[in-house]
Write an enzyme that holds these catalytic residues in place. Structure first.
Site, PDB file in Angstrom:
ATOM      1  N   ASP A   1     -10.781   1.971  -2.947  1.00 19.55           N
ATOM      2  CA  ASP A   1     -11.385   1.889  -1.385  1.00 19.55           C
ATOM      3  C   ASP A   1     -12.934   1.899  -1.363  1.00 19.55           C
ATOM      4  O   ASP A   1     -13.693   1.820  -0.400  1.00 19.55           O
ATOM      5  CB  ASP A   1     -10.837   3.091  -0.466  1.00 19.55           C
TER       6      ASP A   1
ATOM      7  N   ASP B   1       0.823  -1.035  -0.222  1.00 12.73           N
ATOM      8  CA  ASP B   1      -0.128   0.066  -0.290  1.00 12.73           C
ATOM      9  C   ASP B   1       0.888   1.216  -0.101  1.00 12.73           C
ATOM     10  O   ASP B   1       2.175   1.079   0.316  1.00 12.73           O
ATOM     11  CB  ASP B   1      -0.827   0.068   1.423  1.00 12.73           C
TER      12      ASP B   1
HETATM   13  C1  DGJ Z   1      -5.782   1.928   2.093  1.00 15.90           C
HETATM   14  C2  DGJ Z   1      -6.276   0.793   1.220  1.00 15.90           C
HETATM   15  O1  DGJ Z   1      -6.664   1.047   0.062  1.00 15.90           O
HETATM   16  C3  DGJ Z   1      -7.272   0.288   2.281  1.00 15.90           C
HETATM   17  O2  DGJ Z   1      -7.685  -0.965   1.589  1.00 15.90           O
HETATM   18  C4  DGJ Z   1      -6.491  -0.402   3.316  1.00 15.90           C
HETATM   19  O3  DGJ Z   1      -5.524  -1.117   3.173  1.00 15.90           O
HETATM   20  C5  DGJ Z   1      -6.112   0.956   4.088  1.00 15.90           C
HETATM   21  N1  DGJ Z   1      -5.165   1.657   3.038  1.00 15.90           N
HETATM   22  C6  DGJ Z   1      -5.177   0.571   5.261  1.00 15.90           C
HETATM   23  O4  DGJ Z   1      -4.756   1.730   5.997  1.00 15.90           O
END
Ligand code: DGJ
Length: 740
Positions: free
Chosen positions: A553, A483
């Site tokens: 997300d 990430d």
């Molecule tokens: C952003 C990601 O897109 C989410 O799926 C998750 O992993 C969060 N970060 C965690 O901080």
């Protein structure tokens, strides 16, 4: 596929099955001009398109009006400040403080295969079973003798895909340093034919929505100076003819194999010609090229389609599936995963994860992914990035105990990292405050309360590698979600010298590539999924390292229709990270049927992002059916040809897409009614991509119809009147004797 050079005419032609890309040498082979790109043509000697016989004449015949030539000639790779006032592809600052550069043809070579780009992701050729190379390359060497700069313009084409990939390498052959201040990876001059410009725009939780605009005089562009390809704009641009549809009309697509700052621009000139460019954004870019040094610009992908947007999509999908993604998973079904982010956020421990794993196993799910919050003191997003040691308060017995338990339950195990970051509140920052990207004397901007690590420092890259690999080596971890949750600001390095500060953003991206290259080499069986606050680093560069990328997300089934439409415009469905989540949806609060959420996620990698232990019995009971659906259709979805039938983005009512097997033997149509229509009869849809004279059985109704009937007359889908209803229609080709 062929690349030819006609010595007499001074013409290079690159032919793929359906397209021709033609370059010409003008004025005693001095200037490298762009002659033609489009549908395949028969003639080679089409250098007249460069208009060198019309006024203005070439400089050797009309030096008096040299500037008129420069202002109109279709340059293959334009320099700057010597007479071409249009946007330049290359800009420099030489040792004398001057900013002029002009490239002249020197020589070329044509060869089978395609060299790798050092340190950069790039498409590759694959040797066929009889040892033949699947691709050919043309390299044109050009030079500015005045400042001592050589440019290699590189073009490759493939036997199986209608695409031209380009890159540029620059070498300083002088005795003094030259600063590169702009290096575009592709520049294409063409006559204006009333094209619209298509780009992808968005934000967090609504990435990659299609956006069309008229092209006006002057420059129009999209770009990112955020240090990554970004949620907001995408390293892509297409010229689309006025009448183009999904399956008809002309489309020129330009896509950038890169994960950092980019610029994609169209300039409409005084003569109605267009100059299209794509490359690293010149803002914050200043690369010091010492004597003898070489700079390689990332690769640009060019696709021409005379079969509308769908033709472009299918070429890009094939190019990326066959010539960019390297993971051993690329041709495999991915394990169905359940991720605990939306289930627990930071509030979890071993017992909670094991409870999820047990229920998941019963439902047929195959992997548990532990997301953010397992390390340091990370109970919210304010701390601990950089401290990659397991939080034993949450996970007593450590990671190995948890992973072993999960494996015993019968699930694989995956883990989340955010390796490029450092929290101000962390042991790492206390020990190494100079490891964060910052401008000396200026307090850097925080985002999600974190800083970005200065990956231009070799010891930082080594630290990150050691931290990540130690965790991966400590237990049976089969998947990593990598990430990146903030964008770059304050572009300064306390490590780089003052003359090298303008290299930070690109060096940063190169270091990310280096780390991911190492990761995939040292852990070759690992399934890597890239992610950036959702889908801010969904780009072809990342696909070279990971066969899938988290799309967004936003897991709401309706918003996902537009996000996935935009993503699938360029990327194979096999790359789109898509999960079923709980309702009301955490991003938009919408409630949609569990079945519809499943159908929408089926178009991507498919998985779950919810607390299965708290899910209603009714929804939970549907999971085994969805798991079976995934196993039944995933081979088709991963490998097939994608057709967009309808878009709720434009009709505001319903969405529909289709995947057809390469051998045309099977098709799957997904239809989602977004807004209900009271008193509405069945919806008629016309399919695409089938074999006209083949008969197909509709699995649901048993009806058998010819492909031409299905594509022209269409079929009726009943019951599509309620909000958020969805349907899958599966068609299989019927053997001739079976259909009688
Ligand atoms: C952003 C990601 O897109 C989410 O799926 C998750 O992993 C969060 N970060 C965690 O901080």
């Amino acid at each position: 596929m062929r690349i030819q050079y006609d010595e007499t005419a001074g013409i290079f032609r690159l032919d793929t099955e359906k397209t021709s890309y033609i370059i010409g040498l003008a004025d005693e082979k001095r200037f490298i001009g762009h002659v033609y790109y489009g549908k395949r043509i028969s003639d080679t000697d089409v250098g007249y398109l460069m208009r060198t016989n019309e006024s203005p004449f070439v400089p050797s015949q009309n030096n008096r009006d040299r500037s008129s030539f420069f202002d109109a000639f279709p340059m293959e790779y334009p320099g700057s400040n010597t007479g071409d006032f249009r946007e330049s592809a290359l800009e420099v600052l030489d040792a004398g403080g001057h900013e002029a550069v002009e490239l002249s043809y020197r020589r070329h070579r044509i060869f089978a295969g395609k060299p790798a780009l050092p340190g950069l992701p790039a498409t590759f050729g694959v040797d066929t079973s009889d040892g033949e190379k699947e691709c050919l390359t043309l390299e044109i060497l050009a030079e500015d003798a005045c400042i001592g700069l050589e440019a290699t313009l590189r073009y490759s084409i493939f036997a199986d895909v209608d695409a031209v990939v380009r890159s540029v390498s620059l070498r300083n052959v002088s005795q003094e340093s030259i600063f590169l201040t702009k290096v575009m990876s592709a520049s294409v001059d063409m006559d204006q034919e009333d094209y619209k410009m298509l780009t992808l725009q968005g934000s967090w939780a609504r990435e990659r929505h299609l956006d069309f605009r008229q092209i006006g005089y002057g420059k129009q562009s999209v770009g990112s100076v955020r240090g990554e390809s970004s949620h907001q704009e995408h390293p892509f641009l297409a010229l689309v003819s006025e009448n183009a549809t999904q399956e008809q009309g002309e489309v020129y697509g330009f896509h950038f194999v890169y994960s950092g700052n980019f610029l994609a621009q169209v300039e409409k000139t005084q003569f109605d010609s267009l100059r299209v460019q794509i490359g690293i954004h010149p803002k914050n870019f200043r690369w010091k090229l010492g004597p003898g040094e070489c700079f390689d610009a990332p690769e640009a992908v060019l696709v021409y389609s005379s079969q509308g947007l769908g033709g472009m999509s299918r070429s890009l999908h094939d190019l990326y599936r066959n010539h960019l993604i390297r993971s051993p998973y690329k041709d495999k079904k991915r394990p169905i995963l359940i991720n605990n982010w939306e289930a627990t956020y930071f509030d979890f421990d071993t017992e909670k994860l094991l409870a999820i794993a047990r229920e998941a196993k019963k439902a047929g799910i195959e992997m548990l992914v532990m997301d953010d919050g397992w390390f340091g003191d990370r109970n919210d997003d304010n701390t601990s990035l950089g401290d990659w040691t397991v939080n034993e308060k949450k996970l007593p017995g450590g990671l190995k105990y948890l992973v072993d338990q999960v494996n015993q339950i019968g699930l694989k195990f995956g883990i989340w990292f955010e390796p490029e970051m450092i929290s101000p509140q962390s042991r790492l920052y206390r020990e190494h405050p100079d490891w964060a990207i910052a401008i000396e004397g200026r307090v850097p901007c925080r985002s999600r309360n974190q800083y970005v690590l200065d990956l231009t420092r070799p010891e930082v890259v080594e630290y990150v590698w050691q931290a990540v690999s130690a965790v991966l080596g400590s237990a049976n971890i089969e998947y990593v979600k990598w990430d990146m949750n903030r964008q770059l600001t304050d572009p300064g390095s306390l490590f780089l010298g003052r003359e090298n500060q303008g290299e930070l953003s690109h060096r940063y991206v190169l270091a990310v590539y280096e780390l991911q290259e190492r990761l995939t080499r040292e852990f070759p069986e690992l399934l890597l999924e890239n992610c950036s606050g959702g889908g801010a680093r969904f780009d072809p560069g990342m696909l070279y390292y990971s066969p899938q990328i988290w799309c967004s997300d936003d897991t709401d089934a309706v918003e996902r229709l537009s996000i996935q439409e935009g993503t699938a415009l360029l990327y194979p469905l096999s790359t789109m990270g898509a999960h079923v989540s709980d309702c009301p949806n955490h991003a938009v609060g919408r409630v949609t049927p569990f079945v519809t959420r499943g159908h929408v996620a089926l178009a991507g990698t498919f998985g779950y992002e919810l607390d299965i232990t708290k899910l209603s019995g009714e929804d939970r009971a549907l999971i085994p059916e969805q798991v079976a659906m995934y196993h039944k259709y995933n081979d088709l979805i991963r490998n097939g040809d994608y057709y967009r039938i309808a878009s709720c983005r434009s009709n505001h009512l319903w969405d529909c897409w289709e995947v057809v097997a390469k051998d045309k033997g099977e098709a799957l149509v997904t239809c989602v009614q977004v807004l209900g229509r009271p008193n509405y009869h069945s919806r008629r849809i016309r399919l695409s991509g089938l074999k006209p004279d083949l008969r197909y059985r509709n699995e649901e109704t048993g009806e058998v119809l010819y492909g031409d009937t299905l594509m022209n007359a269409g079929i009726l889908i009943p019951g599509m009147w309620g909000d958020f209803q969805s349907r899958l229609i599966h068609l299989t080709a019927v053997e001739a004797d079976e259909s009688k």
